[in-house]
Motif scaffolding. Sequence first.
Motif, short mmCIF file in Angstrom:
data_model
loop_
_atom_site.label_atom_id
_atom_site.label_comp_id
_atom_site.label_asym_id
_atom_site.label_seq_id
_atom_site.Cartn_x
_atom_site.Cartn_y
_atom_site.Cartn_z
N THR A 305 0.81 -1.12 0.07
CA THR A 305 -0.04 -0.18 0.22
C THR A 305 1.04 1.19 0.04
O THR A 305 1.75 1.37 0.75
N THR A 306 0.63 2.12 -1.05
CA THR A 306 1.66 3.49 -1.03
C THR A 306 0.57 4.45 -0.22
O THR A 306 1.32 5.46 0.12
N GLU A 307 -0.50 4.35 0.15
CA GLU A 307 -1.28 5.10 0.91
C GLU A 307 -0.57 5.43 2.12
O GLU A 307 -0.15 4.53 2.74
N VAL A 308 -0.83 6.83 2.69
CA VAL A 308 -0.48 7.10 4.14
C VAL A 308 -1.54 6.49 5.05
O VAL A 308 -2.58 6.13 4.58
N ILE A 309 -1.19 6.56 6.29
CA ILE A 309 -2.35 6.10 7.27
C ILE A 309 -3.58 6.54 6.93
O ILE A 309 -4.55 5.59 6.84
N GLU A 310 -3.69 7.86 6.75
CA GLU A 310 -5.05 8.27 6.64
C GLU A 310 -4.83 9.57 5.76
O GLU A 310 -4.37 10.63 6.08
N PRO A 311 -5.15 9.43 4.54
CA PRO A 311 -5.20 10.46 3.52
C PRO A 311 -6.15 11.77 3.98
O PRO A 311 -7.04 11.37 4.48
N GLY A 312 -5.32 12.79 3.96
CA GLY A 312 -5.83 14.05 4.45
C GLY A 312 -5.58 14.31 5.93
O GLY A 312 -5.58 15.65 6.53
N CYS A 313 -4.86 13.42 6.57
CA CYS A 313 -4.52 13.70 8.00
C CYS A 313 -3.31 14.68 8.00
O CYS A 313 -2.45 14.65 7.04
N ASP A 314 -3.14 15.62 8.90
CA ASP A 314 -2.18 16.68 8.79
C ASP A 314 -0.94 16.24 9.75
O ASP A 314 -0.41 17.28 10.05
N CYS A 315 -1.12 15.10 10.52
CA CYS A 315 0.09 14.55 11.14
C CYS A 315 1.45 14.54 10.41
O CYS A 315 1.39 14.66 9.33
N TYR A 316 2.51 14.78 10.88
CA TYR A 316 3.70 14.86 10.20
C TYR A 316 3.97 13.49 9.43
O TYR A 316 4.52 13.65 8.48
N CYS A 318 1.50 11.31 8.19
CA CYS A 318 0.82 11.26 6.84
C CYS A 318 1.35 12.61 6.04
O CYS A 318 1.25 12.34 4.69
N ALA A 319 1.37 13.70 6.34
CA ALA A 319 1.68 14.76 5.68
C ALA A 319 2.86 14.69 4.98
O ALA A 319 3.15 15.14 3.70
N ASN A 320 3.80 13.82 5.53
CA ASN A 320 5.19 13.45 4.70
C ASN A 320 5.21 12.36 3.86
O ASN A 320 6.24 11.97 3.44
N GLY A 321 3.95 11.71 3.66
CA GLY A 321 3.96 10.76 2.83
C GLY A 321 4.35 9.37 3.31
O GLY A 321 4.71 8.49 2.30
N PHE A 322 4.66 8.89 4.52
CA PHE A 322 4.99 7.76 4.87
C PHE A 322 3.87 6.85 4.58
O PHE A 322 2.95 6.93 5.22
N SER A 323 4.18 5.77 3.69
CA SER A 323 3.19 4.85 3.18
C SER A 323 3.09 3.61 4.22
O SER A 323 3.88 3.43 5.18
N ARG A 324 1.79 3.07 4.22
CA ARG A 324 1.41 1.88 5.15
C ARG A 324 2.32 0.94 4.71
O ARG A 324 2.80 0.20 5.78
N GLY A 325 2.77 0.81 3.34
CA GLY A 325 3.75 -0.46 2.92
C GLY A 325 5.19 -0.28 3.81
O GLY A 325 5.68 -0.90 4.43
N THR A 340 7.61 5.60 16.42
CA THR A 340 7.50 6.82 16.48
C THR A 340 6.66 7.56 15.36
O THR A 340 5.88 8.25 15.98
N LEU A 341 6.36 6.79 14.39
CA LEU A 341 5.77 7.70 13.36
C LEU A 341 4.33 7.21 13.58
O LEU A 341 3.31 8.32 13.39
N ALA A 342 3.92 6.05 14.23
CA ALA A 342 2.62 5.74 14.39
C ALA A 342 1.98 6.88 15.71
O ALA A 342 1.05 7.00 15.63
N SER A 343 2.95 6.85 16.73
CA SER A 343 2.68 7.71 17.82
C SER A 343 2.28 8.92 17.49
O SER A 343 1.30 9.50 17.96
N ILE A 344 2.96 9.58 16.49
CA ILE A 344 2.76 11.07 16.30
C ILE A 344 1.28 11.25 15.52
O ILE A 344 0.51 11.92 15.84
N HIS A 345 1.18 10.25 14.70
CA HIS A 345 -0.18 10.10 14.23
C HIS A 345 -1.38 10.14 15.14
O HIS A 345 -2.36 10.76 15.12
N ASN A 346 -1.09 9.14 16.07
CA ASN A 346 -2.38 8.76 17.07
C ASN A 346 -2.66 10.08 18.06
O ASN A 346 -3.44 10.20 18.37
N ILE A 347 -1.52 10.65 18.53
CA ILE A 347 -1.30 11.71 19.34
C ILE A 347 -2.23 12.93 18.60
O ILE A 347 -3.09 13.51 19.01
N ARG A 348 -1.80 12.83 17.31
CA ARG A 348 -2.32 14.27 16.46
C ARG A 348 -3.77 13.74 16.34
O ARG A 348 -4.85 14.76 16.38
#
Length: 358
Positions: A305-316, A318-325, A340-348
Amino acid sequence: MAMYTISQNIGAFGRRGELSVRGFTVKTPTFMPDGTRGAVKSLTPEMVQSTGVGVVLANTYHLHLMPSEDTVAALGGLHTFTNQTLPLLTDSGGFQVFSLSHINKITEEGVEFKDPRTGDIIFLSPEKSIQIQMKLGADMLVAFDDVVSLDEKGRARTLEAFERTHRWLERSIAEYDRLTAGMSDEERPLLFGVVQGGLDKDLRKKSLEIVQKSSVSGIAIGGLSVGESREEMHDMLEFLAPLYDDSPRPRFLLGVGDPIDLRKALECGIDMLDCVLPTRNARHGSVWVSGDTKMNLKSEVHALTTEVIEPGCDCYTCANGFSRGFLRHQFKVGEPLAGTLASIHNIRYLQRICEEFK
Ligand SMILES: [Zn+2]
């Protein structure tokens, strides 16, 4: 003295406001990630700040046992020690004493327990807890309370803890007053008093009245999210909502950080919440996506999957394009960056609920 001003009422009980304490201004409602041992696990202070949260919580119990408040003070106090420029709140240590350690004795004076790591006998009391929090250099303190542990339910114990919590509140306030005497308004930290009473509505109501009558500058709701059902917790938050007085004091719900519970808490007039859930879940590959559902990033389905965790999410992340893959791969190989990257998304995710609350 801390100042809390309400800028907007939302629905029947919800509100938006601003808390001023020690030169900081905190916009509420806000989520507060747990920097248990001084750091929010695997995040730099800048990463934490990028999520938009207004406060970081640190645990008195953990910091007292290691490295000790004396060491933290010698290294410049909590802000310098952690390099965190957001305001810092320390809890009282009560919850951890009652949930993590082997308690030898609870007396009117305080709690004697064994350090799980060294076996040393440690004593915590209302005075001691306030002394530790002051020495750590927190901006917001919590009064030491008697917490009923999960395996000792029952009205007699609930009643005992309820009554002792209020006697301990008086002692916490006296120690806080003693240690902050002579401080300017700019220097003085804020003290939260804790409302207890388990799931007993009579006790909860009385406890809230007692805490609201006291001189504390913040109201904390403790003893929820400790094993009761979601319905029971929500029912109690709804019960308390109309009972808060209109004094300008922030309300802090301890240990609640599931998105569904957070939404309910905001509707019921809560201003601040802390929880280890977003970072703990994230380190195990579990992230929240819209609809408050959980996504398991370790799952095979994300491998390509090339998509980020949640398209449209403004966390660091997702906004920087880290793919689920990519994230799945990092989890699979045990790379700490994944957590680290998943924590940033969840707190945001939680902080955005606070920001978008209307
Ligand atoms: Zn995101």
